[in-house]
Enzyme design. Structure first.
Site, PDB file in Angstrom:
ATOM      1  N   ASP A  60       0.848  -1.201   0.000  1.00  0.00           N
ATOM      2  CA  ASP A  60       0.000   0.000   0.000  1.00  0.00           C
ATOM      3  C   ASP A  60       0.884   1.252   0.000  1.00  0.00           C
ATOM      4  O   ASP A  60       0.771   2.114   0.870  1.00  0.00           O
ATOM      5  CB  ASP A  60      -0.945   0.008   1.210  1.00  0.00           C
ATOM      6  CG  ASP A  60      -1.888   1.211   1.206  1.00  0.00           C
ATOM      7  OD1 ASP A  60      -2.132   1.779   0.119  1.00  0.00           O
ATOM      8  OD2 ASP A  60      -2.361   1.590   2.299  1.00  0.00           O
ATOM      9  N   ASP A 200      -1.425  10.115   9.413  1.00  0.00           N
ATOM     10  CA  ASP A 200      -2.237   9.441   8.405  1.00  0.00           C
ATOM     11  C   ASP A 200      -3.536   8.946   9.028  1.00  0.00           C
ATOM     12  O   ASP A 200      -3.560   8.465  10.161  1.00  0.00           O
ATOM     13  CB  ASP A 200      -1.440   8.264   7.836  1.00  0.00           C
ATOM     14  CG  ASP A 200      -2.222   7.460   6.825  1.00  0.00           C
ATOM     15  OD1 ASP A 200      -2.647   8.048   5.811  1.00  0.00           O
ATOM     16  OD2 ASP A 200      -2.427   6.255   7.060  1.00  0.00           O
ATOM     17  N   GLU A 242      -4.543  14.262   8.613  1.00  0.00           N
ATOM     18  CA  GLU A 242      -5.411  13.915   7.500  1.00  0.00           C
ATOM     19  C   GLU A 242      -6.734  13.455   8.106  1.00  0.00           C
ATOM     20  O   GLU A 242      -6.834  12.355   8.652  1.00  0.00           O
ATOM     21  CB  GLU A 242      -4.802  12.787   6.670  1.00  0.00           C
ATOM     22  CG  GLU A 242      -5.698  12.366   5.512  1.00  0.00           C
ATOM     23  CD  GLU A 242      -5.409  10.966   5.000  1.00  0.00           C
ATOM     24  OE1 GLU A 242      -5.738  10.691   3.827  1.00  0.00           O
ATOM     25  OE2 GLU A 242      -4.873  10.138   5.763  1.00  0.00           O
ATOM     26  N   ASP A 308      -3.414  10.634  -3.003  1.00  0.00           N
ATOM     27  CA  ASP A 308      -4.561   9.734  -3.039  1.00  0.00           C
ATOM     28  C   ASP A 308      -5.554  10.200  -4.103  1.00  0.00           C
ATOM     29  O   ASP A 308      -5.254  11.083  -4.897  1.00  0.00           O
ATOM     30  CB  ASP A 308      -5.229   9.693  -1.663  1.00  0.00           C
ATOM     31  CG  ASP A 308      -4.373   8.987  -0.619  1.00  0.00           C
ATOM     32  OD1 ASP A 308      -3.536   8.142  -1.010  1.00  0.00           O
ATOM     33  OD2 ASP A 308      -4.534   9.280   0.576  1.00  0.00           O
TER      34      ASP A 308
END
Length: 542
Positions: A60, A200, A242, A308
């Site tokens: 990922d 994150d 985030e 993203d």
């Protein structure tokens, strides 16, 4: 001013593995990044945000961390990182790094011990259940990829929680030992010189789903603990979160100015794209007016795109479809049913005027601006690549083979280079654009330079200005007896706009899409070209 340096920073985001290959193995590394610090400093960048560079199975993009205290061997050594930090400091560039604390890789030693030994201290580092509750689909991060928040582990004979991919088990933030570990990780990298951390998936960190002993207030207080630890170790270090959450939940992250320093402005980003799709300022008016007031020492981080997808999940279905129709009409351009997997230039069909308008708008909105690697040259995307990798292709440095990123055969690159079409590396690259005074890279450098002369956008108070033109966003930021006004024409047609406010005197032009005629003193009938923009220094009337 030093303690709130982030208020007027210019932040640049990059992934080490796709920026520059310094040792010739097809993968970007810290040696290559260090070699290009002069390029970044010369562009006016004052802060780098690095995506995860820890050892990882890389299932990922590095967000499946195996070891928080080291550098992935593919990207270099701790020694390479320390040299990079030294060289960045020499150029006045601060560094933020990703802190992935919602989950680890299932290959992390903590998880391996957690699943193999119920008596291990690591058992409660994760969230286990013999009979997990039914999953709420709205809480699944990747709803088109995963269908549950829980995954059964045969060795543990129990289910573990994972908001993201099943190979990324969630950490148990309610466990004091986990919190202590996270602070140790922060302390380690602070000692190596970083200026803060991008947290994150911050909203999932404090979700508390499936954690029997979790209390919401206790989970949220972890941000206080992190802030206290950070401040005690390095007073001017920052936390960037985030958190794509509704407006009413945003105060949870800022607290009374004692928690998170900066928050990605997801809400305003989505309303900005709705305004671009409709070519009218009303969505931006709505988005700006509905942002909660935040403590003076806190800050929004504004962005056009990041690594993203462009998520649209805070908009209605009909609003989302409007944006899809304008910028991602084909299914292959969309992802997760709620986002766009394209970079900005292809979304805007390569229209330079439209691209400039969008970045001028983002840089002038109240907050701190973020650029992503390749934005400055107008890099495109590769929709033939799966998922989010479409916008994670290597940096295009020149028209040499592999875009100057690496000297290995193309099939050995970490990701394919964009090689065909209008955004191929022979058409879009740093070397070629730096030789052309009219190229986007030089316009972006000018935008950065002018933005640095306007601290009002970073420190000031926002005032939305009424006009007689629905297609124009007019706003002013005031700070320390100074005022800057920005006008942006979101429509593809000329317009003449009059400011209805009488609070501002003489307007001195700072920046625009082209030279306009000088304004008369009453600054009525201000002209704007299609997708035009103008910034003014203003005298406040008394």
């Amino acid at each position: 001013m030093k303690s709130i340096w982030y208020k007027d920073a210019i932040i640049y985001s990059l992934d080490v593995e796709t920026f520059m290959d310094g040792n010739g193995d097809g993968i970007g590394d810290f040696v290559g990044l260090t070699q290009h610090l002069n390029y970044l400093a010369g562009s006016g960048i004052t802060c780098l945000w690095l995506l995860p560079f820890y050892p990882s199975p890389n299932r990922d993009n590095g967000y499946d961390v195996m070891d928080y205290y080291n550098v992935d061997p593919r990207l270099g050594t701790l020694g390479d990182f320390v040299e990079f930090m030294h060289q960045a400091r020499e150029r006045g560039i601060r560094v933020l790094i990703d802190l992935v604390i919602n989950h680890t890789s299932d290959q992390h030693p903590w998880f391996q011990q957690s699943r193999s030994n119920p008596q291990s201290r690591y058992r409660n580092y994760y969230v286990w259940s013999k009979n997990p509750p039914e999953s709420d689909p709205s809480l699944i991060a990747f709803p088109t990829v995963e269908d549950s928040l829980w995954e059964y582990d045969e060795q543990a004979e129990a289910y573990y929680l994972h908001h993201f991919y099943k190979h990324q088990p969630d950490l148990n933030i309610a466990n004091p030992l986990v919190r202590e570990e996270i602070c140790k990780i922060m302390g380690f990298w602070l000692e190596l010189g970083v200026s803060g951390f991008r947290i994150d998936a911050a909203s999932f960190v404090i979700e508390g789903i499936g954690i029997a002993e979790a209390q919401q207030a206790s989970l949220q207080s972890f941000f206080d603990e992190m802030r206290g630890f950070l401040t005690s170790h390095q007073g001017d270090a920052v936390l960037l979160a985030e958190a794509n959450v509704p407006a009413e939940e945003i105060p949870t992250y800022f607290g009374q100015g004692n928690r998170i320093h900066l928050l990605f402005n997801f809400l305003l980003n989505q309303y900005m794209f709705l305004a671009l799709a409709r070519q009218t300022a009303e969505p931006l008016h709505y988005g700006l007016k509905n942002l909660p007031e935040i403590p003076a020492q806190c800050q929004w981080l504004n962005f056009v795109r990041h690594h993203d997808e462009l998520t649209l999940d805070r908009l209605s279905d009909s609003e989302m479809q409007e944006i899809f129709a304008a910028f991602a009409p084909e299914e292959k351009m969309q992802i997760f049913g709620r986002g766009i997997r394209r970079r900005l230039p292809p979304m805007l069909k390569g229209d330079r005027r439209h691209i400039e308008l969008t970045y001028s708008l983002m840089f002038s909105l109240p907050g701190t601006p973020l650029l992503r690697y390749g934005d400055e040259i107008g890099m495109g995307d590769d929709l033939s690549l799966p998922g989010r990798t479409s916008v994670r292709t290597p940096m295009q440095w020149s028209d040499e083979p592999n875009a100057g990123f690496s000297k290995v055969p193309p099939d050995q690159l970490i990701q394919p280079i964009i090689s065909e079409g209008a955004y191929g590396y022979k058409e879009v690259n740093v070397a070629q654009e730096q030789r052309d005074p009219a190229a986007l890279i030089n316009w972006i450098e000018r935008l950065i330079r002018i933005r640095k002369q306007c601290p009002e956008f970073g420190y000031g108070t926002l005032h939305i200005l009424e006009t007689d033109a629905p297609c124009v966003l007019a706003h002013c930021c005031t700070w320390s007896d100074r005022a800057v006004i920005a006008l942006h024409n979101l429509a593809n047609q000329d317009c003449s706009v009059t400011l209805k406010s009488t609070d501002y005197g003489h307007l001195s032009e700072l920046f625009g899409d082209h030279p306009y005629e000088s304004l008369h003193r009453d600054h009525k009938a201000i002209q704007l070209s299609p997708y035009g923009y103008r910034w003014f220094q203003a005298n406040q009337a008394h």
